[in-house]
Design an enzyme around this catalytic site. Sequence first.
Site, PDB file in Angstrom:
ATOM      1  N   GLU A 173       0.762  -1.133  -0.035  1.00 52.60           N
ATOM      2  CA  GLU A 173      -0.202  -0.068  -0.294  1.00 52.60           C
ATOM      3  C   GLU A 173       0.696   1.467  -0.052  1.00 52.60           C
ATOM      4  O   GLU A 173       0.551   2.275   0.838  1.00 52.60           O
ATOM      5  CB  GLU A 173      -0.746  -0.016   1.155  1.00 52.60           C
ATOM      6  CG  GLU A 173      -2.062  -1.110   1.157  1.00 52.60           C
ATOM      7  CD  GLU A 173      -3.171  -0.971   2.042  1.00 52.60           C
ATOM      8  OE1 GLU A 173      -3.076  -0.241   2.889  1.00 52.60           O
ATOM      9  OE2 GLU A 173      -4.110  -1.770   2.199  1.00 52.60           O
ATOM     10  N   GLU A 291      -5.666  -8.180  -0.739  1.00 53.43           N
ATOM     11  CA  GLU A 291      -6.324  -7.844   0.515  1.00 53.43           C
ATOM     12  C   GLU A 291      -7.771  -7.574   0.141  1.00 53.43           C
ATOM     13  O   GLU A 291      -8.068  -6.757  -0.452  1.00 53.43           O
ATOM     14  CB  GLU A 291      -5.865  -6.655   1.227  1.00 53.43           C
ATOM     15  CG  GLU A 291      -4.377  -7.024   1.973  1.00 53.43           C
ATOM     16  CD  GLU A 291      -4.069  -5.836   2.845  1.00 53.43           C
ATOM     17  OE1 GLU A 291      -4.877  -4.910   3.434  1.00 53.43           O
ATOM     18  OE2 GLU A 291      -2.498  -5.572   3.011  1.00 53.43           O
TER      19      GLU A 291
HETATM   20  O1  AHR Z   1      -5.256  -5.921   6.890  1.00 58.71           O
HETATM   21  C1  AHR Z   1      -5.041  -4.820   7.688  1.00 58.71           C
HETATM   22  C2  AHR Z   1      -4.461  -3.818   6.934  1.00 58.71           C
HETATM   23  O2  AHR Z   1      -5.085  -3.283   5.932  1.00 58.71           O
HETATM   24  C3  AHR Z   1      -3.182  -4.079   6.268  1.00 58.71           C
HETATM   25  O3  AHR Z   1      -1.872  -3.952   7.200  1.00 58.71           O
HETATM   26  C4  AHR Z   1      -2.836  -2.908   5.266  1.00 58.71           C
HETATM   27  O4  AHR Z   1      -2.143  -3.349   4.269  1.00 58.71           O
HETATM   28  C5  AHR Z   1      -4.355  -2.492   5.069  1.00 58.71           C
HETATM   29  O5  AHR Z   1      -4.332  -1.205   5.082  1.00 58.71           O
END
Ligand code: AHR
Length: 507
Positions: A173, A291
Site C-alpha cells: 500500500e 487484501e
Molecule cells: O489488513 C489490515 C491492514 O489493512 C494491512 O496491514 C494494510 O495493508 C491494510 O491497510
Amino acid sequence: MSSARIVLSPDAVIGAVNPRIFGSFIEHLGRAVYGGIYEPGHPLADDRGFRRDVVALVKELGVSAIRYPGGNFVSGFRWEDSVGPREHRPRRLDLAWHSVETNEIGLHEFQDWLDLVGSELMLAVNLGTRGTAEALDLLEYANLDRGSTRSDQRAANGRPDPFDVRIWCLGNEMDGPWQLGHRSAEDYGKLAAQTARAMKAFDPDLELVACGSSSSAMPTFLEWERTVLRESYDAVDYISCHAYYENDGDLGSFLASGVDMDGFIRNVAAVADAVQAERGSDKRIDISFDEWNIWYNTRFENVDKIAGVDNWPVAPRLLEDVYSVADAVVFGSLLITLLSHADRVTSASLAQLVNVIAPIMTEPGGPAWRQTTFFPFAETSRHAGPVALDVSLTSDTYETERFGTVDVVTAVATYDQTSGSTAVFAVNRRIDGPTTLEIDVSALPGPVRADAVSLFDDDLDAANTAEDPERVRLRPTVPVSRTDDLIRIDLPAVSWTRVLLLPAGRG
Ligand code: AHR
C-alpha cells in the site's frame, strides 16, 4: 417472491481457477501470530508452540498461499531481526500498529507453520523504510540453494533447503499516506521496477506483485496504477488490489458490495491493458487481490487505535471484528465476484486469517472457533472446480443508495471435467424475503443430483462467539422442485448458498 435464473454450460468458460485465488494473509499485527497461530503453553500447542486446533481449522478452511509478514507492518520490518537464534533477536517497535514486535516468530518458524497447514508462502519485501539491496538479501537468503553468505546463514539457522518462495509482493500500500515510506506513484514505480529487475536477475521465473491502490476510494486511484505500471510493466507480473467493506447501516448497499469490487477489478484491468497497448507488449498483467474482506475500520480508528509514546504493547487485541450473518453473506458475494474474474484475478488473499479481521478466532488458553465468514470460504475453496463458468444470470433487481439498480441474486459456477461436477455459488441480496433460483442444467452431461447448503438466519446480526461458537452454521437446502433440465431452489432472504451438482450415481 422474486426470482432469478441461471443457465449452466461447461462451454461458458470464464477462465481457469488458479488455486491461489483461495489465499489468505497473516500479518504481525495484534494477536494474529502471538496468541493466534502461536501460543506456547496452550494445552493444544505442539512442541514448537503452534496451536493444533488452529492448524486444524486453517486446513479445514482450505487456504492456498498465505501472504506474510504484512501489511503495514512490513514497511518497518527488518527481516534479519527475525532469523537466527531467538535469544539474540531484537525487540522492535512496530510503528504501523503501535506495538512491540518480539521477533519470536520469524521466517523459519512461519515456514514451519506453513508446512503444518500445507500452504504456500507469499512473501512481502519492505519497500517503505528499506529498498532493493535488502530485498535482494532476503531473496538470496530465502531462495539460493548454497554458496553465498546469505544462503549459508540460512542453512546454519536450520534450513539447508531453500524456502523457494515463488510469489513476492513489492512493498505494501505505498499509495497510502499512513504507510511508512509512502511515496508518489512515480517514485514507487521506479523503486518497484528497479527491485523487480534485480530480483529477476536472480531468478526470471519469480512472480512479482506491484502495489496498486489501497482502495478504490483513494484520490489517486487508477492514476496510481497507470503510473506504476508505466514504470514497471516489463519487470512485474501482477498489480495488487485491496478492498474492505463495512455495513454503515445501509444494508441494501452493503449487500451489493460485490458490485463495487467488480467495478474495481474491471477498472484496474482496463488500465493495465491500456498500458500494455501503449507499450505494444505481449505480456498481460494479472490482478493479485491480496487484501479483501469485511472490516469495521471505523471501529478501529475511533475505539481500538493505540497511541502514546510510553504505550507499546505486545500482541494487543486489535481488529478483532466479530462477523454477523449479513457480513458472511456479503463476504460470500465477494468470493463470487473474485471467481467471476478468474481469468484476471489469479491470486487473492483473504485479509486476514486468525484473530485479526479473521474467519478463525482464539482465546488465550481457551478455544478456537469459526466465525460466520469461515463457512462461505471453506465451502468455496473445497468445492470450486478448476474452471469458472459464466452462468448467464437473469435476475429481479432492487434499488440501492450507493450502486443504483442491482440484481437481487449474484452467482457464479465452476466445473470439474474429471469428476463431471458443477458447483454453483449464489447470494440472495433480498432483505424482505426469499428468491427462487432456477438452475437450467440441460447442458450438463447426464442426469445430476443436487447437494446444497446455505448460510442464513432470521437474526442477521447473529454471530459465533467463544460462549456460543456454533450459533451460526450451514444448513442443508432442499430444492423445491426439479426435472432433468431444471432445478428450483428457494434462496432465503439475505443468504449465501452452495449447490453441488454431481453426476447421478456418484458419491
Ligand atoms: O489488513 C489490515 C491492514 O489493512 C494491512 O496491514 C494494510 O495493508 C491494510 O491497510
